[in-house]
Design an enzyme around this catalytic site. Structure first.
Site, short mmCIF file in Angstrom:
data_model
loop_
_atom_site.label_atom_id
_atom_site.label_comp_id
_atom_site.label_asym_id
_atom_site.label_seq_id
_atom_site.Cartn_x
_atom_site.Cartn_y
_atom_site.Cartn_z
N TYR A 1 -5.63 11.14 3.79
CA TYR A 1 -4.26 11.40 3.36
C TYR A 1 -4.26 12.11 1.99
O TYR A 1 -5.30 12.47 1.47
CB TYR A 1 -3.47 10.09 3.37
CG TYR A 1 -3.42 9.47 4.75
CD1 TYR A 1 -3.04 10.24 5.86
CD2 TYR A 1 -3.81 8.16 4.97
CE1 TYR A 1 -3.04 9.69 7.14
CE2 TYR A 1 -3.81 7.61 6.25
CZ TYR A 1 -3.42 8.39 7.33
OH TYR A 1 -3.43 7.85 8.59
N GLN B 1 0.84 -1.19 0.00
CA GLN B 1 0.00 0.00 0.00
C GLN B 1 0.88 1.25 0.00
O GLN B 1 1.69 1.45 0.92
CB GLN B 1 -0.92 0.05 1.22
CG GLN B 1 -1.87 1.25 1.11
CD GLN B 1 -2.72 1.50 2.32
OE1 GLN B 1 -2.21 1.74 3.41
NE2 GLN B 1 -4.04 1.43 2.15
N GLY C 1 -9.17 -6.38 9.16
CA GLY C 1 -8.06 -5.67 9.77
C GLY C 1 -7.66 -6.27 11.10
O GLY C 1 -6.84 -7.19 11.16
C1 LIG Z 1 -3.57 -0.86 13.77
C2 LIG Z 1 -4.26 -0.41 12.53
C3 LIG Z 1 -3.54 0.28 11.56
C4 LIG Z 1 -4.14 0.67 10.36
N1 LIG Z 1 -3.37 1.26 9.38
C5 LIG Z 1 -3.89 1.44 8.15
C6 LIG Z 1 -3.07 1.80 7.05
O1 LIG Z 1 -1.84 1.93 7.14
N2 LIG Z 1 -3.67 1.96 5.83
C7 LIG Z 1 -5.02 1.77 5.66
O2 LIG Z 1 -5.53 1.92 4.55
N3 LIG Z 1 -5.82 1.44 6.69
C8 LIG Z 1 -5.29 1.23 7.91
N4 LIG Z 1 -6.09 0.77 8.93
C9 LIG Z 1 -7.51 0.47 8.65
C10 LIG Z 1 -7.69 -0.98 8.21
O3 LIG Z 1 -7.09 -1.20 6.94
C11 LIG Z 1 -9.17 -1.37 8.11
O4 LIG Z 1 -9.79 -0.56 7.16
C12 LIG Z 1 -9.85 -1.20 9.44
O5 LIG Z 1 -9.11 -1.83 10.46
C13 LIG Z 1 -11.26 -1.79 9.43
O6 LIG Z 1 -11.25 -3.18 9.36
P1 LIG Z 1 -11.56 -4.07 10.65
O7 LIG Z 1 -12.84 -3.57 11.23
O8 LIG Z 1 -11.65 -5.46 10.07
O9 LIG Z 1 -10.40 -3.92 11.58
C14 LIG Z 1 -5.51 0.40 10.15
C15 LIG Z 1 -6.24 -0.27 11.14
C16 LIG Z 1 -5.64 -0.70 12.30
C17 LIG Z 1 -6.45 -1.47 13.31
#
Ligand SMILES: Cc1cc2nc3c(=O)[nH]c(=O)nc-3n(C[C@H](O)[C@H](O)[C@H](O)COP(=O)(O)O)c2cc1C
Length: 356
Positions: free
Chosen positions: A178, A98, A308
């Site tokens: 971003y 990414q 995530g």
């Molecule tokens: C610790 C953490 C770091 C994340 N960093 C990013 C990132 O670098 N880029 C991104 O697009 N989303 C990031 N996200 C969002 C996740 O990609 C995802 O969209 C979000 O966790 C929702 O999914 P979930 O409910 O299954 O956790 C992050 C989420 C978490 C929990």
């Protein structure tokens, strides 16, 4: 019958299942943006995902927005990432990088004193994560047209280096407030030139960057992540339904690998609006459970489902879903923690959990 464990085409690849690991920043790189061997182990442990999308990686130093995040600009960064992709491939996995340029969601202390850049000089609300802790965002500097061309070129070169490091493809992070979303959204883009004004102007940066990435990798190895109306990092848009319909409409015929849409709290059904407009794989994410993912696939609302925090805490998430095992809970206190194994590579897989 379970849909999660049927193969699916994602651009150039066939993923053996429809469970995608979401991009997640873990802040465990060194201060030069070089991932460590812990990162090699972390991704290798999760290679049973249909597809891994890496944490956000800065394409150039000006794109860095958090402490201890990794880059893909220097030889040392490329060499370190190569170890990651080799380990994932050795375990039969696929991994996209990414590309994440944080734009105004940064701070001079993360940029060798430079002022963060943005489409317009509008200060976001909130605080940056800096080496000295959390401090208020500053007013960014507006990019000139020439500088925009340079940033697009940075994404192209980052794509080339990601491929050189063995990644199977690249994802443009156009969500979470971003740089790409700063261009897309009317609240952060008040330019009157080619890259602002109308929706055509505001979408141009994202389209130009994707084009540069596709020139380098082939469109079938390029994906894009969006999250309409998540309004994260001080983003606002006067007409998001129009913005995202236009953007996705423009991608018709490009042959991109996938469109990754994360929804949190939007009242409008963007999936119903966007999915018919996109011919590649449609990935959905945001608060999914095994049941809701299975239903979405069964109802034809998505081609693959993105997890995530569940993947963060369960290196063997596909196997756990397959056998109906309980999940490890994610420990938020170790989400971002340089550069420690705790909460990173010590979540047990099933066999290890049973033996314990
Ligand atoms: C610790 C953490 C770091 C994340 N960093 C990013 C990132 O670098 N880029 C991104 O697009 N989303 C990031 N996200 C969002 C996740 O990609 C995802 O969209 C979000 O966790 C929702 O999914 P979930 O409910 O299954 O956790 C992050 C989420 C978490 C929990």
């Amino acid at each position: 019958m379970s849909q999660l464990f049927t193969p699916v085409r994602i651009g150039r690849y066939i993923a053996p299942n429809r469970l995608v690991m979401a991009p997640m920043t873990r802040s465990r790189a060194d201060s030069d943006g070089v991932p460590s061997d812990l990162t090699v182990a972390y991704y290798a442990q999760r290679a049973s995902a249909g597809l891994i999308i890496s944490e956000g990686v800065f394409p150039s130093a000006m794109g860095k927005g958090y402490v201890h995040t990794p880059g893909i600009e220097t030889e040392a960064q490329v060499a370190a990432w190569k170890k990651v992709t080799e380990a994932v491939h050795a375990r039969g996995g696929r991994i996209f990088m990414q590309l994440m340029h944080t734009g105004r969601i940064s701070h001079p202390s993360l940029l060798d004193g430079a002022t963060p850049v943005a489409p317009s000089a509008i200060k976001p609300e909130g605080q940056a994560w800096t080496p000295a802790g959390q401090v208020d965002f500053v007013t960014p500097r507006e990019l000139s047209l020439l500088e925009i061309a340079d940033v697009i070129e940075d994404y192209r070169q980052a794509t080339r280096r990601a491929l050189e490091a063995g990644f199977d493809g690249v994802e443009l992070h156009a969500a979470s407030g971003y740089l790409p979303e700063q261009f897309l959204s009317s609240g952060s883009n008040q330019r009157q030139d080619l890259y602002g004004g109308s929706v055509e102007g505001r979408a141009r940066f994202v389209l130009d960057v994707l084009d540069a990435m596709a020139v380098e990798a082939g469109a079938d190895r390029v994906g894009i992540k969006i999250s309409p109306e998540m309004n994260y990092n001080s983003i606002t848009d006067a007409a998001p339904q129009e913005t995202y319909a236009y953007l996705v409409e423009q991608l018709r015929g490009w042959g991109l690998a996938y469109l990754h849409v994360t929804l949190f709290g939007a009242q409008f059904d963007y999936h119903a609006q966007l999915r018919p407009r996109f011919e590649g794989a449609y990935l959905i994410g945001g608060g999914l459970t095994q049941d809701s993912a299975e239903s979405a696939l069964y109802e034809g609302k998505a081609d693959a489902t993105v997890f995530g925090s569940a993947f963060l805490a369960n290196p063997d998430l596909p196997e756990r879903f397959r056998v109906g095992a309980a999940l490890n809970a994610a420990d938020r206190s170790t989400f971002f923690a340089p550069p420690t194994a705790k909460g990173y590579i010590d979540y047990p897989a099933l066999a290890a959990a049973e033996a314990a």
